[in-house]
Write a protein that holds these residues in place. Structure first.
Motif, PDB file in Angstrom:
ATOM      1  N   VAL A  18       0.656  -1.227   0.085  1.00 39.08           N
ATOM      2  CA  VAL A  18       0.051   0.076   0.006  1.00 39.08           C
ATOM      3  C   VAL A  18       0.812   1.300  -0.079  1.00 39.08           C
ATOM      4  N   ALA A  19       0.548   2.375  -0.755  1.00 38.07           N
ATOM      5  CA  ALA A  19       1.232   3.507  -0.770  1.00 38.07           C
ATOM      6  C   ALA A  19       0.116   4.474  -0.251  1.00 38.07           C
ATOM      7  N   SER A  20       0.419   5.497   0.375  1.00 33.84           N
ATOM      8  CA  SER A  20      -0.474   6.555   0.883  1.00 33.84           C
ATOM      9  C   SER A  20       0.202   7.858   0.960  1.00 33.84           C
ATOM     10  N   PHE A  21      -0.392   8.932   0.731  1.00 34.34           N
ATOM     11  CA  PHE A  21       0.108  10.201   0.943  1.00 34.34           C
ATOM     12  C   PHE A  21      -0.108  10.636   2.729  1.00 34.34           C
ATOM     13  N   GLN A  22       0.696  11.740   2.945  1.00 37.38           N
ATOM     14  CA  GLN A  22       0.970  11.844   4.539  1.00 37.38           C
ATOM     15  C   GLN A  22      -0.350  11.991   5.135  1.00 37.38           C
ATOM     16  N   THR A  23      -1.115  12.749   5.068  1.00 33.57           N
ATOM     17  CA  THR A  23      -2.413  13.207   6.000  1.00 33.57           C
ATOM     18  C   THR A  23      -3.217  11.706   6.273  1.00 33.57           C
ATOM     19  N   ALA A  24      -3.315  10.982   5.096  1.00 31.60           N
ATOM     20  CA  ALA A  24      -4.364   9.752   5.038  1.00 31.60           C
ATOM     21  C   ALA A  24      -3.297   8.749   5.913  1.00 31.60           C
ATOM     22  N   ALA A  25      -1.983   8.670   5.891  1.00 33.47           N
ATOM     23  CA  ALA A  25      -1.120   7.883   6.488  1.00 33.47           C
ATOM     24  C   ALA A  25      -1.416   8.069   7.776  1.00 33.47           C
ATOM     25  N   LEU A  26      -1.199   9.226   8.299  1.00 33.70           N
ATOM     26  CA  LEU A  26      -1.151   9.982   9.675  1.00 33.70           C
ATOM     27  C   LEU A  26      -2.796   9.490  10.124  1.00 33.70           C
ATOM     28  N   SER A  27      -3.932   9.579   9.550  1.00 31.09           N
ATOM     29  CA  SER A  27      -5.190   9.730  10.283  1.00 31.09           C
ATOM     30  C   SER A  27      -5.966   8.596  10.165  1.00 31.09           C
ATOM     31  N   LEU A  28      -5.869   7.722   8.908  1.00 34.53           N
ATOM     32  CA  LEU A  28      -6.780   6.796   8.472  1.00 34.53           C
ATOM     33  C   LEU A  28      -6.119   5.361   8.797  1.00 34.53           C
ATOM     34  N   LEU A  29      -4.721   5.312   8.279  1.00 32.85           N
ATOM     35  CA  LEU A  29      -4.020   4.071   8.123  1.00 32.85           C
ATOM     36  C   LEU A  29      -3.983   3.389   9.524  1.00 32.85           C
ATOM     37  N   PRO A  30      -3.364   3.967  10.603  1.00 31.54           N
ATOM     38  CA  PRO A  30      -3.230   3.210  11.800  1.00 31.54           C
ATOM     39  C   PRO A  30      -4.368   2.326  12.292  1.00 31.54           C
ATOM     40  N   THR A  31      -5.607   3.119  12.126  1.00 34.48           N
ATOM     41  CA  THR A  31      -6.796   2.432  12.544  1.00 34.48           C
ATOM     42  C   THR A  31      -7.266   1.234  11.551  1.00 34.48           C
ATOM     43  N   ALA A  32      -7.028   1.643  10.512  1.00 34.85           N
ATOM     44  CA  ALA A  32      -7.325   0.154   9.291  1.00 34.85           C
ATOM     45  C   ALA A  32      -6.633  -0.637   9.690  1.00 34.85           C
ATOM     46  N   LEU A  33      -5.035  -0.290   9.934  1.00 40.02           N
ATOM     47  CA  LEU A  33      -3.998  -1.541  10.087  1.00 40.02           C
ATOM     48  C   LEU A  33      -4.426  -2.556  11.291  1.00 40.02           C
TER      49      LEU A  33
END
Length: 299
Positions: free
Chosen positions: A96-111
Motif C-alpha cells: 500500500v502507498a499513501s500520502f501523508q495525511t491519510a497515512a497519519l489519520s486513516l491508516l493506523p486504525t485501518a491496520l
C-alpha cells in the motif's frame, strides 16, 4: 508463442522509461534486460525499440505487444483473486502507498482492524505522494494507493486503474493569528502580504494553492516549501506563515490554529483508493478498502 517474462520486461520499460530503471526495479543488470528484449524482438520478428538520443522508446509494434500484455496480466490478476477468494484464510502481502495525511489519520486504525481480522495478511505501507505513487501502481510496485484530487485540478484517469471514492476532506485557510471575521475571499486577500508555506512545485496541492490565491487577486509569497504537512502546521502555530490545511491533519483532534472557510467550489479535496484493473476483486484489496472506510468513521 511469446515469452511472458520478456513481455513483462517490455511493459516495465514502457512504464519506467529506461532500461536502467527496469533493471533497478527488478534487480537485474541493464545488459540482462537488453538481452531479453533482443530475444523478444527475435520472437516478434519486428523491431521493438528505437534509439532516441541516449535512450530508447517503444515502436508502434511494441506498443501493440504491451497492450496485449496488459490484458494478459489483468486476467492473471483476476485468476489470483479467484484463488485467494477460494481460500478460507487470507494470507500474503498487500503493498500500500499513501500520502501523508491519510497515512497519519486513516491508516493506523485501518491496520489495527486488518491485524485483528486477518492476522496472517501482511500489509506493507510506503508513504508516497500520489504524483509518484499512481505511476508506481501501474508499474506493479504497489497493490493499492490512497490518493487525493484537488478541486479544479482533476487527475488523469488511466484506463488501467480502477478508483473508488473514500471520502471528501475539507480544506481551510490557516491563519498565523486570529483575524476579524470575513468572507472567504476577503480572508484570503487579508493574507496577501503574509509569508506562506506550500507543498513544492510540481505537486497537485501546490498547483491548487497557487490557483486559489491568484483567483483571490494576489501572488502568494511562498517562503517555505515542504511535503510534510505537520511542518506547515508548526509554522502557522508559531506565526511564521499562512497555510491551506486539510481537516485530516488534525486526526479528529481540535485544531491548534485559527481556520477560515475557503470560497465555494474550492472547499474539499477528494480522497480515493486506486488499484490496477482486475485487482479490485482480490480479497486483500477488498478488506483493506473496507478497513479504510471503517477507519474513516471511527471516533
Amino acid at each position: 508463442m511469446f515469452d511472458l517474462h520478456r513481455l513483462r520486461l517490455l511493459r516495465e520499460l514502457k512504464h519506467r522509461g529506461t532500461l536502467a530503471a527496469v533493471a533497478a526495479a527488478l534487480s537485474y543488470s541493464p545488459s540482462t534486460v537488453s538481452q531479453q528484449l533482443s530475444l523478444l524482438e527475435s520472437e516478434a520478428g519486428v523491431p521493438l525499440l528505437e534509439p532516441v538520443g541516449r535512450r530508447v522508446r517503444l515502436t508502434p509494434q511494441a506498443e501493440i505487444l504491451v497492450a496485449h500484455t496488459e490484458a494478459v496480466l489483468e486476467r492473471l490478476e483476476q485468476a489470483e483473486a479467484d484463488i485467494a477468494t477460494s481460500l478460507t484464510d487470507l494470507t500474503g502481502t498487500l503493498h500500500v502507498a499513501s500520502f501523508q495525511t491519510a497515512a497519519l489519520s486513516l491508516l493506523p486504525t485501518a491496520l489495527t482492524l486488518l491485524r485483528d481480522a486477518h492476522p496472517r495478511l501482511r500489509v506493507q505501507v510506503t508513504q508516497m505522494e500520489p504524483e509518484r505513487a499512481l505511476p508506481a501502481l501501474l508499474a506493479r510496485d504497489f497493490d493499492l494507493v490512497i490518493a487525493e484530487e484537488y478541486p479544479g485540478n482533476p487527475n488523469t484517469r488511466p484506463a488501467e486503474l480502477e478508483q473508488e471514492d473514500l471520502r471528501e476532506d475539507l480544506l481551510r485557510l490557516a491563519q498565523p493569528q486570529a483575524a476579524a471575521p470575513a468572507g472567504p475571499r476577503d480572508a484570503l486577500r487579508a493574507l496577501a502580504d503574509q509569508p506562506w508555506v506550500m507543498e513544492p512545485e510540481g505537486t497537485a496541492a501546490r498547483h491548487w494553492s497557487m490557483t486559489l490565491c491568484r483567483n483571490a487577486g494576489f501572488e502568494p509569497d511562498v517562503r517555505f516549501e515542504s511535503t510534510d504537512i505537520l511542518f506547515h502546521v508548526r509554522l502557522v502555530e508559531q506565526g511564521h506563515a499562512a497555510a491551506l490545511l486539510p481537516d485530516l491533519v488534525w486526526c479528529g483532534r481540535p485544531p491548534t490554529v485559527a481556520l477560515s472557510p475557503l470560497p465555494r467550489g474550492w472547499q474539499a479535496r477528494r480522497i480515493f483508493t486506486a488499484v490496477r484493473r482486475g485487482r479490485s476483486g482480490h480479497p486483500a484489496v477488498q478488506v483493506c478498502r473496507q478497513a479504510l472506510r471503517q477507519a474513516d468513521h471511527s471516533p
